[in-house]
Design a protein around this motif. Structure first.
Motif, short mmCIF file in Angstrom:
data_model
loop_
_atom_site.label_atom_id
_atom_site.label_comp_id
_atom_site.label_asym_id
_atom_site.label_seq_id
_atom_site.Cartn_x
_atom_site.Cartn_y
_atom_site.Cartn_z
N SER A 266 3.28 -5.31 20.42
CA SER A 266 2.45 -5.09 19.24
C SER A 266 1.57 -3.87 19.39
O SER A 266 1.39 -3.09 18.46
CB SER A 266 1.60 -6.34 18.99
N VAL A 267 0.99 -3.69 20.57
CA VAL A 267 0.12 -2.54 20.82
C VAL A 267 0.87 -1.24 20.61
O VAL A 267 0.41 -0.34 19.90
CB VAL A 267 -0.46 -2.61 22.25
N PRO B 155 -7.27 2.93 14.58
CA PRO B 155 -6.37 1.88 15.10
C PRO B 155 -5.11 2.44 15.74
O PRO B 155 -4.64 1.91 16.74
CB PRO B 155 -6.05 1.06 13.84
N ILE B 156 -4.58 3.51 15.17
CA ILE B 156 -3.38 4.12 15.74
C ILE B 156 -3.70 4.73 17.10
O ILE B 156 -2.95 4.56 18.08
CB ILE B 156 -2.80 5.18 14.79
N GLY C 181 -3.85 1.88 24.23
CA GLY C 181 -3.47 0.59 24.78
C GLY C 181 -2.08 0.62 25.41
O GLY C 181 -1.85 0.05 26.47
N ALA C 182 -1.17 1.32 24.77
CA ALA C 182 0.19 1.45 25.31
C ALA C 182 0.17 2.20 26.64
O ALA C 182 0.87 1.84 27.59
CB ALA C 182 1.08 2.18 24.31
N LEU D 171 -2.12 -6.01 15.90
CA LEU D 171 -3.37 -5.27 15.92
C LEU D 171 -3.91 -5.13 14.51
O LEU D 171 -3.20 -4.68 13.61
CB LEU D 171 -3.16 -3.88 16.53
N SER E 185 2.00 -0.60 17.00
CA SER E 185 0.90 -0.19 16.11
C SER E 185 0.60 1.29 16.24
O SER E 185 0.04 1.90 15.33
CB SER E 185 -0.36 -0.99 16.44
N ALA E 186 0.95 1.87 17.39
CA ALA E 186 0.71 3.29 17.59
C ALA E 186 1.77 4.15 16.92
O ALA E 186 1.60 5.37 16.80
CB ALA E 186 0.69 3.61 19.09
N GLY F 97 -7.38 -2.11 15.23
CA GLY F 97 -7.43 -1.79 16.65
C GLY F 97 -7.67 -2.98 17.56
O GLY F 97 -7.76 -2.83 18.77
N PRO G 2 -6.51 -7.04 18.80
CA PRO G 2 -5.41 -8.00 18.72
C PRO G 2 -5.83 -9.28 18.01
O PRO G 2 -6.89 -9.83 18.26
CB PRO G 2 -5.08 -8.27 20.21
N GLY H 128 -4.07 2.13 19.58
CA GLY H 128 -2.74 1.62 19.93
C GLY H 128 -2.06 2.49 20.97
O GLY H 128 -1.45 1.99 21.93
#
Length: 463
Positions: free
Chosen positions: A145-146, A204-205, A211-212, A101, A149-150, A104, A106, A208
């Motif tokens: 990855s998602v 972006p966090i 997204g998770a 990411l 990244s969080a 934010g 991919p 993430g």
């Protein structure tokens, strides 16, 4: 990017529906239809819309599913084609393409599988390039990855936990990992607007985390799913705010809607009302006083069981909408008095919702109410009494300076307005606050009669 029509868009036009007409028939936002036209069916359409949508397009539900899946497949091919950075012209020997990411989003990058394996994803060590580019492996890698990244700055044990959770969410995505995500969200909120916001941007966090949640919610155990969606509601509300500050009001509204949906699913009544208030604030950014008034009254009249601090802010928002609509100053002041009484009766510890709302913030909002009511001089006085740099985060202080500059301009003080606007612009640039920049653009328009004055010229150049 190829802008060919999706199968859905072709069918919509064949049935004689414009985007606006179909949105009206379905009683949904036209932006949703635009996303469908673009091939974005990841978030919908929701189950209750599907039968009606199928009737509009004169297809069966099975045929509708084929239309949607065809559009989604086309979008996926386009996105995958653009994920690889144009600078990456060749993949080094032994490397695989790994989704990460960036801001934010991919992006596929060539990496050494053994390096990632050391950090807790051992399955990569034996992946061939062909295996890594298979749809199943891409999905698995992207999911890892998602979530990673969080959770920045993971230790080795946490990395292994994340990798296991993404490979088998039902077994390994547990309460402990949800709490890690929740703690990360709290950290983002506490640092939001601070002087280090540009070093560690929270968006972006937060994306993430979202997204998770969306990736794993279908697979986790029911008890964990409830916790995950509850976190999603809170996270969606915050994402809406971050997009609002970034000037992307469409995405802000989208995440507000998602937050309300998740709050409904988990039965969080108060959060639903709170997000309605956030929507009312978004309506002010769009200078839509009727929508502001409708939403503010819905917050105050609904059975949301909201903390008094939230009710106070809603009363102020209602007063501001009425001021914009030309209601008498006396009526606006009475509403502001209600807000002040509600705030005075509240306790800081009554709820996490609205905990940030205090007397100084209400004074700033009261000042803008007076300005909207045609009394900018009174607004300037209130700013002068309460607006200090140590009362707010650097970003918020810059934002309120833009409001003060607007009041000064309307009060006929162009030099002071320009000077205050320049101070605001400096902080807006440091915090990357597009919301503040929008307010400063309005200030420049008000200052048009004085555009030849040196200070005003300087502000025009900056804005």
């Amino acid at each position: 990017m190829d802008h060919k029509q999706s199968p859905f868009a072709k069918r919509r036009e064949a049935m004689g529906f414009s985007q606006e007409a179909l949105a009206e028939r379905l009683n949904i936002d036209v932006r949703t239809v635009r996303r469908w036209d673009a091939g974005d069916f990841v978030k919908g359409p929701q189950a209750w819309i599907r039968p009606k949508l199928a009737r509009c397009l004169q297809v069966s539900l099975e045929q509708l599913d084929e239309l949607l899946s065809a559009g989604a497949s086309e979008q996926a091919r386009v996105v995958e084609g653009e994920l690889v950075s144009p600078e990456v012209t060749a993949v080094p020997p032994g490397a695989v393409i790994f989704p990460v990411l960036v801001d934010g989003k991919p992006v596929l990058l060539p990496v050494d599988p053994s390096a990632i394996a050391r950090d807790g994803f051992p399955g990569l060590a034996t992946l061939s390039r062909e295996d890594a580019m298979s749809p199943l492996s891409r999905r698995s890698l992207l999911r890892f990855s998602v979530l990673a990244s969080a959770l920045p700055a993971l230790d080795a044990e946490a990395h292994q936990h994340v990798a296991a959770a993404m490979e088998d969410a039902r077994r390994y995505l547990d309460t402990d990992l949800v709490q890690r995500l929740k703690a990360q969200l709290a950290s983002c909120k506490s640092s939001d607007g601070g002087s280090d916001a540009t070093k560690t941007p929270p968006l972006p966090i937060v994306l993430g985390i979202l997204g998770a949640i969306e990736e794993a919610a279908r697979e986790v155990r029911p008890r964990v799913r409830h916790q995950l969606l509850s976190l999603g509601a809170e996270c969606g509300e915050f994402a809406g705010w971050l997009y609002r500050d970034a000037g992307d009001l469409t995405r802000a509204l989208y995440w507000h809607d998602r937050a309300i949906e998740w709050a409904q699913v988990v039965g969080d009544i108060a959060l639903q009302g709170y997000v309605l208030l956030k929507k009312a604030q978004l309506a002010y950014d769009e200078r839509n006083p009727h929508r502001m008034l409708d939403l503010s009254q819905a917050v105050r009249g609904g059975a949301w069981n909201l903390p008094l601090r939230v009710q106070a802010e809603a009363a102020q928002q209602e007063a501001r909408a009425e001021a914009m609509l030309g209601v008498s100053l006396g009526a606006v002041e009475r509403k502001l008095g209600e807000a002040r009484q509600l705030l005075g009766a509240s306790r800081v510890d009554e709820c996490t919702l609205g905990a940030h709302y205090n007397d100084t913030l209400l004074t700033m909002q009261t000042a803008v109410c007076y300005t909207e009511a045609g009394k900018p001089r009174h607004g300037v006085e209130l700013y002068g009494q309460s607006l200090t740099e140590n009362s707010f985060s650097p970003r918020d202080y810059g934002f309120f300076l833009s409001w003060m500059a607007g009041s000064l301009a309307l009060a006929g003080e162009p030099d002071e307005a320009a000077k205050t606007g320049l101070e605001s612009a400096k902080r807006a640039n440091n915090a990357s606050s597009q919301r503040t920049h929008r307010e400063l653009e309005r200030v420049v328009k008000v200052l048009a009669p004085w555009q030849n004055r040196p200070a005003v010229k300087e502000l025009q150049a900056v804005v």
